[in-house]
Design a protein around this motif. Sequence first.
Motif, mmCIF file in Angstrom:
data_model
loop_
_atom_site.group_PDB
_atom_site.id
_atom_site.type_symbol
_atom_site.label_atom_id
_atom_site.label_comp_id
_atom_site.label_asym_id
_atom_site.label_seq_id
_atom_site.Cartn_x
_atom_site.Cartn_y
_atom_site.Cartn_z
ATOM 1 N N ARG A 191 0.806 -1.227 0.000
ATOM 2 C CA ARG A 191 0.000 0.000 0.000
ATOM 3 C C ARG A 191 0.843 1.283 0.000
ATOM 4 N N THR A 192 1.978 1.224 -0.669
ATOM 5 C CA THR A 192 2.790 2.443 -0.786
ATOM 6 C C THR A 192 2.301 3.342 -1.916
ATOM 7 N N CYS A 193 1.495 2.802 -2.830
ATOM 8 C CA CYS A 193 0.987 3.568 -3.980
ATOM 9 C C CYS A 193 -0.516 3.340 -4.152
ATOM 10 N N PRO A 194 -1.325 3.753 -3.177
ATOM 11 C CA PRO A 194 -2.765 3.460 -3.261
ATOM 12 C C PRO A 194 -3.480 4.170 -4.401
ATOM 13 N N SER A 195 -2.902 5.207 -4.954
ATOM 14 C CA SER A 195 -3.553 5.911 -6.063
ATOM 15 C C SER A 195 -3.021 5.459 -7.428
ATOM 16 N N LEU A 196 -2.145 4.472 -7.430
ATOM 17 C CA LEU A 196 -1.563 3.971 -8.670
ATOM 18 C C LEU A 196 -2.616 3.212 -9.474
ATOM 19 N N GLY A 197 -2.840 3.659 -10.692
ATOM 20 C CA GLY A 197 -3.785 2.992 -11.575
ATOM 21 C C GLY A 197 -3.119 1.841 -12.311
ATOM 22 N N ARG A 198 -3.928 0.861 -12.677
ATOM 23 C CA ARG A 198 -3.394 -0.305 -13.376
ATOM 24 C C ARG A 198 -2.766 0.085 -14.717
ATOM 25 N N GLU A 199 -3.386 1.023 -15.418
ATOM 26 C CA GLU A 199 -2.847 1.472 -16.704
ATOM 27 C C GLU A 199 -1.502 2.173 -16.519
ATOM 28 N N GLN A 200 -1.404 3.007 -15.501
ATOM 29 C CA GLN A 200 -0.149 3.695 -15.208
ATOM 30 C C GLN A 200 0.943 2.682 -14.855
ATOM 31 N N PHE A 201 0.579 1.689 -14.057
ATOM 32 C CA PHE A 201 1.520 0.635 -13.694
ATOM 33 C C PHE A 201 1.999 -0.101 -14.948
ATOM 34 N N GLN A 202 1.062 -0.461 -15.825
ATOM 35 C CA GLN A 202 1.402 -1.183 -17.047
ATOM 36 C C GLN A 202 2.331 -0.362 -17.935
ATOM 37 N N GLN A 203 2.108 0.947 -17.999
ATOM 38 C CA GLN A 203 2.985 1.807 -18.794
ATOM 39 C C GLN A 203 4.415 1.775 -18.262
ATOM 40 N N SER B 56 7.670 0.285 -20.218
ATOM 41 C CA SER B 56 8.866 1.108 -20.375
ATOM 42 C C SER B 56 10.111 0.350 -19.897
ATOM 43 N N LEU B 57 10.010 -0.307 -18.763
ATOM 44 C CA LEU B 57 11.138 -1.070 -18.230
ATOM 45 C C LEU B 57 11.495 -2.239 -19.139
ATOM 46 N N GLU B 58 10.478 -2.847 -19.739
ATOM 47 C CA GLU B 58 10.736 -3.959 -20.653
ATOM 48 C C GLU B 58 11.434 -3.465 -21.931
ATOM 49 N N ARG B 59 10.979 -2.323 -22.445
ATOM 50 C CA ARG B 59 11.628 -1.738 -23.632
ATOM 51 C C ARG B 59 13.093 -1.399 -23.360
ATOM 52 N N GLU B 60 13.362 -0.965 -22.132
ATOM 53 C CA GLU B 60 14.734 -0.607 -21.753
ATOM 54 C C GLU B 60 15.616 -1.833 -21.535
ATOM 55 N N GLY B 61 15.007 -3.013 -21.547
ATOM 56 C CA GLY B 61 15.768 -4.241 -21.351
ATOM 57 C C GLY B 61 16.008 -4.596 -19.898
ATOM 58 N N LEU B 62 15.261 -3.975 -19.001
ATOM 59 C CA LEU B 62 15.440 -4.239 -17.574
ATOM 60 C C LEU B 62 14.538 -5.357 -17.062
ATOM 61 N N LEU B 63 13.575 -5.775 -17.876
ATOM 62 C CA LEU B 63 12.680 -6.883 -17.541
ATOM 63 C C LEU B 63 12.730 -7.900 -18.658
ATOM 64 N N SER B 64 12.503 -9.151 -18.315
ATOM 65 C CA SER B 64 12.458 -10.217 -19.306
ATOM 66 C C SER B 64 11.237 -11.084 -19.053
ATOM 67 N N ILE B 65 10.645 -11.595 -20.141
ATOM 68 C CA ILE B 65 9.535 -12.530 -19.997
ATOM 69 C C ILE B 65 10.123 -13.874 -19.603
ATOM 70 N N LEU B 66 9.589 -14.441 -18.538
ATOM 71 C CA LEU B 66 10.134 -15.685 -18.001
ATOM 72 C C LEU B 66 9.460 -16.915 -18.583
ATOM 73 N N ASN B 67 8.144 -16.865 -18.785
ATOM 74 C CA ASN B 67 7.444 -18.051 -19.277
ATOM 75 C C ASN B 67 6.228 -17.669 -20.101
ATOM 76 N N GLU B 68 5.516 -18.694 -20.582
ATOM 77 C CA GLU B 68 4.373 -18.469 -21.448
ATOM 78 C C GLU B 68 3.214 -17.772 -20.754
#
Length: 88
Positions: free
Chosen positions: A52-64, A68-80
């Motif tokens: 509950r550190t970000c109670p006003s965080l919207g799901r769309e904002q989170f997804q964006q 962004s992190l995935e485009r930067e190469g900081l995240l990787s898809i692990l499985n299907e």
Amino acid sequence: MVHSYLEAIILHCLAQIGGERTVYSVYHILYGKKSSQTIQDSRFFYIESFFRTCPSLGREQFQQRVDSLEREGLLSILNEKGNLYADR
């Protein structure tokens, strides 16, 4: 490159989870969803201090941020299922 504190928190939480949950489990923890699964996950993966550190965080904002992190190469898809993990 991480552009904000929120992105750093997302990366940290995903690294702790290590691909065992979906990226949205992190969203639920940051948002503060009061379900037993979310509360248990926050404790099990040692990220309950972020609950509950970000109670006003919207799901769309989170997804964006995640996209962004995935485009930067900081995240990787692990499985299907689309589980992500943070590259350290």
